[in-house]
Design a protein around this motif. Sequence first.
Motif, PDB file in Angstrom:
ATOM      1  N   VAL A   1       8.692  -2.923   4.843  1.00 40.15           N
ATOM      2  CA  VAL A   1       7.316  -2.489   4.564  1.00 40.15           C
ATOM      3  C   VAL A   1       6.421  -3.627   4.525  1.00 40.15           C
ATOM      4  O   VAL A   1       6.690  -4.823   3.912  1.00 40.15           O
TER       5      VAL A   1
ATOM      6  N   SER B   1       4.531   6.828  -5.250  1.00 36.37           N
ATOM      7  CA  SER B   1       3.895   8.200  -4.839  1.00 36.37           C
ATOM      8  C   SER B   1       3.886   8.368  -3.534  1.00 36.37           C
ATOM      9  O   SER B   1       3.623   9.366  -3.111  1.00 36.37           O
ATOM     10  N   HIS B   2       4.218   7.306  -2.829  1.00 35.80           N
ATOM     11  CA  HIS B   2       4.240   7.547  -1.264  1.00 35.80           C
ATOM     12  C   HIS B   2       5.441   7.933  -0.639  1.00 35.80           C
ATOM     13  O   HIS B   2       5.614   8.257   0.618  1.00 35.80           O
ATOM     14  N   GLY B   3       6.876   7.358  -1.272  1.00 33.06           N
ATOM     15  CA  GLY B   3       7.979   7.360  -0.591  1.00 33.06           C
ATOM     16  C   GLY B   3       8.997   6.870  -1.477  1.00 33.06           C
ATOM     17  O   GLY B   3       8.917   6.453  -2.666  1.00 33.06           O
ATOM     18  N   GLU B   4      10.158   6.574  -0.827  1.00 33.72           N
ATOM     19  CA  GLU B   4      11.348   6.025  -1.325  1.00 33.72           C
ATOM     20  C   GLU B   4      11.573   4.685  -0.834  1.00 33.72           C
ATOM     21  O   GLU B   4      11.694   4.854   0.666  1.00 33.72           O
ATOM     22  N   TYR B   5      12.020   3.777  -1.449  1.00 32.41           N
ATOM     23  CA  TYR B   5      12.250   2.467  -0.665  1.00 32.41           C
ATOM     24  C   TYR B   5      13.327   1.987  -1.512  1.00 32.41           C
ATOM     25  O   TYR B   5      13.951   2.363  -2.778  1.00 32.41           O
TER      26      TYR B   5
ATOM     27  N   ARG C   1      18.429   8.117   4.272  1.00 31.23           N
ATOM     28  CA  ARG C   1      19.143   9.259   3.835  1.00 31.23           C
ATOM     29  C   ARG C   1      20.619   9.353   4.359  1.00 31.23           C
ATOM     30  O   ARG C   1      20.795   8.638   5.411  1.00 31.23           O
TER      31      ARG C   1
ATOM     32  N   THR D   1       0.892  -1.036   0.112  1.00 26.55           N
ATOM     33  CA  THR D   1      -0.037  -0.025  -0.095  1.00 26.55           C
ATOM     34  C   THR D   1       0.811   1.117   0.076  1.00 26.55           C
ATOM     35  O   THR D   1       0.680   2.155   0.854  1.00 26.55           O
ATOM     36  N   ILE D   2       1.903   1.307  -1.057  1.00 22.63           N
ATOM     37  CA  ILE D   2       2.828   2.388  -1.075  1.00 22.63           C
ATOM     38  C   ILE D   2       2.731   3.448  -2.578  1.00 22.63           C
ATOM     39  O   ILE D   2       3.479   3.911  -2.440  1.00 22.63           O
ATOM     40  N   GLY D   3       1.486   3.088  -2.939  1.00 24.02           N
ATOM     41  CA  GLY D   3       1.140   4.089  -4.074  1.00 24.02           C
ATOM     42  C   GLY D   3       1.879   3.311  -5.215  1.00 24.02           C
ATOM     43  O   GLY D   3       2.240   2.216  -5.395  1.00 24.02           O
ATOM     44  N   HIS D   4       1.852   4.084  -6.413  1.00 23.59           N
ATOM     45  CA  HIS D   4       2.476   3.454  -7.699  1.00 23.59           C
ATOM     46  C   HIS D   4       3.720   3.823  -7.981  1.00 23.59           C
ATOM     47  O   HIS D   4       4.268   4.798  -7.533  1.00 23.59           O
TER      48      HIS D   4
END
Lengths: 317, 317
Positions: free
Chosen positions: A82, A44-48, A105, A20-23
């Motif tokens: 996740v 779209s929700h973050g960086e992984y 980071r 559920t982290i967007g596309h």
Amino acid sequence: MSVFTTLEFAEVDAWLKGYTIGHLTRLEGIASGIENTNYFVTTSHGEYVLTVFEKLTANELPWYLELMAHLAGRGIPCPNPVGRLDDGYLGELKGKPASLVTRLRGRSITQPTTTACAEVGELLADMHQAGKSYTKPMANPRGAAWFAGTAERVRPMLSADNAALLVEELGFAQAAFKLTDLPGGVVHVDLFRDNVLFEGERLSGVIDFYFACQDRWLYDLAITVNDWCVTEAGELDPARAQALVAAYHKVRPLTAAERAAWVAMLRAGALRFWLSRLYDLHFPRPGELTHAKDPTHFERIVRHHRAQPELLQGLLP
Amino acid sequence: MSVFTTLEFAEVDAWLKGYTIGHLTRLEGIASGIENTNYFVTTSHGEYVLTVFEKLTANELPWYLELMAHLAGRGIPCPNPVGRLDDGYLGELKGKPASLVTRLRGRSITQPTTTACAEVGELLADMHQAGKSYTKPMANPRGAAWFAGTAERVRPMLSADNAALLVEELGFAQAAFKLTDLPGGVVHVDLFRDNVLFEGERLSGVIDFYFACQDRWLYDLAITVNDWCVTEAGELDPARAQALVAAYHKVRPLTAAERAAWVAMLRAGALRFWLSRLYDLHFPRPGELTHAKDPTHFERIVRHHRAQPELLQGLLP
């Protein structure tokens, strides 16, 4: 280049429907890493970071992934796995186990200051404290039996002088490993400079938990000092070592038994990496890319440690 | 100013020994927030928000804190409660329950684009999906009984025209709430513009889960559209609404029963906030700071929704 398994944008985007982290908006292979395939994944929700595990199996991985989730949930700045819609941390890509973790980071530093060393010491103590409630067992695969077996394999490759040194140090380490009064729990035991990230002055990440296990905390501290506080010549820098150990001690005070075992653990910790580097040099795995690191660096540390026990003992606060 | 409980640097630094997030480097009161005391907390490991709860109790809070941890662990960019050494999420400061959560980057936006609305729709659907495995019950305290009771309290304060409108809309909403075929689970039901953060173009955070509960997903979608896709005049902007609903639908396709109930839920969702704003305006709590928002905005939305059911139905993909 270490992308052993090539992934296409469309296949990763489809795979992300299990999360559920967007596309997916960006996919980029990561060249570093020796054993696994890693990609930076931006959604779209973050960086992984997506990892396809080339060796560790779906049976072995949950211990590590759940540990990272446990530590991240307690404020340790480590990669946070996740959770999937089906509620595990482990998916599958191209028939191999695969996971997604948060991207941290910062970058690793090669010339640590005393301030940086103090941050590492505090982080290590916090990690030990946070791991107290992670009680799933995991013996150290590089424990006493591994020391003995590896020493036996590499000894014939050494000069007479180094072979004698190895035998002596092994006996010394095995005696130290018999101590039963050292507290322990989750340890990283690979907290080298390349596994810690800084963003400016601040420690922003700790990575690579695939050597983590349950062992003595003091051993982990010794391994950390042997990397962060040692010069290129293999000599301890007392200022850095004192800063690291003092910051650790402030969070988790060392016990009397740990003070007594300190010098032995520094020597055992140095021997651990001298042994593994000797092994990797003399017994490269077939088909393995050449990543063998120089064993003589740790041989020098072992020799320096033997020569100056008072200096080592004097590092304690 | 909403720092009801004043905290000193030294006392927070000492309190942080219950966590493994390093030592305090900066403490800064946050002026926004109506019900709780909030501080930005910077430590050697990261940035957090410390909340001292002025009303919610230690019995009530775990449902919300565990929900946030559940969603954050599945990639929803919400505040992630930091686990304590004693393994809960809840500490105590000055005799009140207190928690630490991760600080999110970004700021809320007041003029959302269709792109931003699409991100909100996708996020909402991901949140609904991620919440499926969070099954601890929590009825909506603003359910059918609250609608009826609140309408009874505020009706005498209204003009004859508005009182008649209220009675009609209440009957319509109560009928919609009797529908039993609408899927549901965890809902935010307060996903207004001020509860979503953007960093540049990217949705970077969703906050304020203290209205969250278990209810119909479609109701949450309606409440979200009523804020993000409505003009200052209370009219729906079809472009924004279509973008939001289409992005939601792409992640969690709407069912036939949801399509049939869509217009009713939009009206019920508007009535919900018309009612609560009327109540806050006419029955301010004693000693409460004046934060009452204008009820007429939602009265206008209710009237527009009643006037154009075809337009509302046409928003669905």
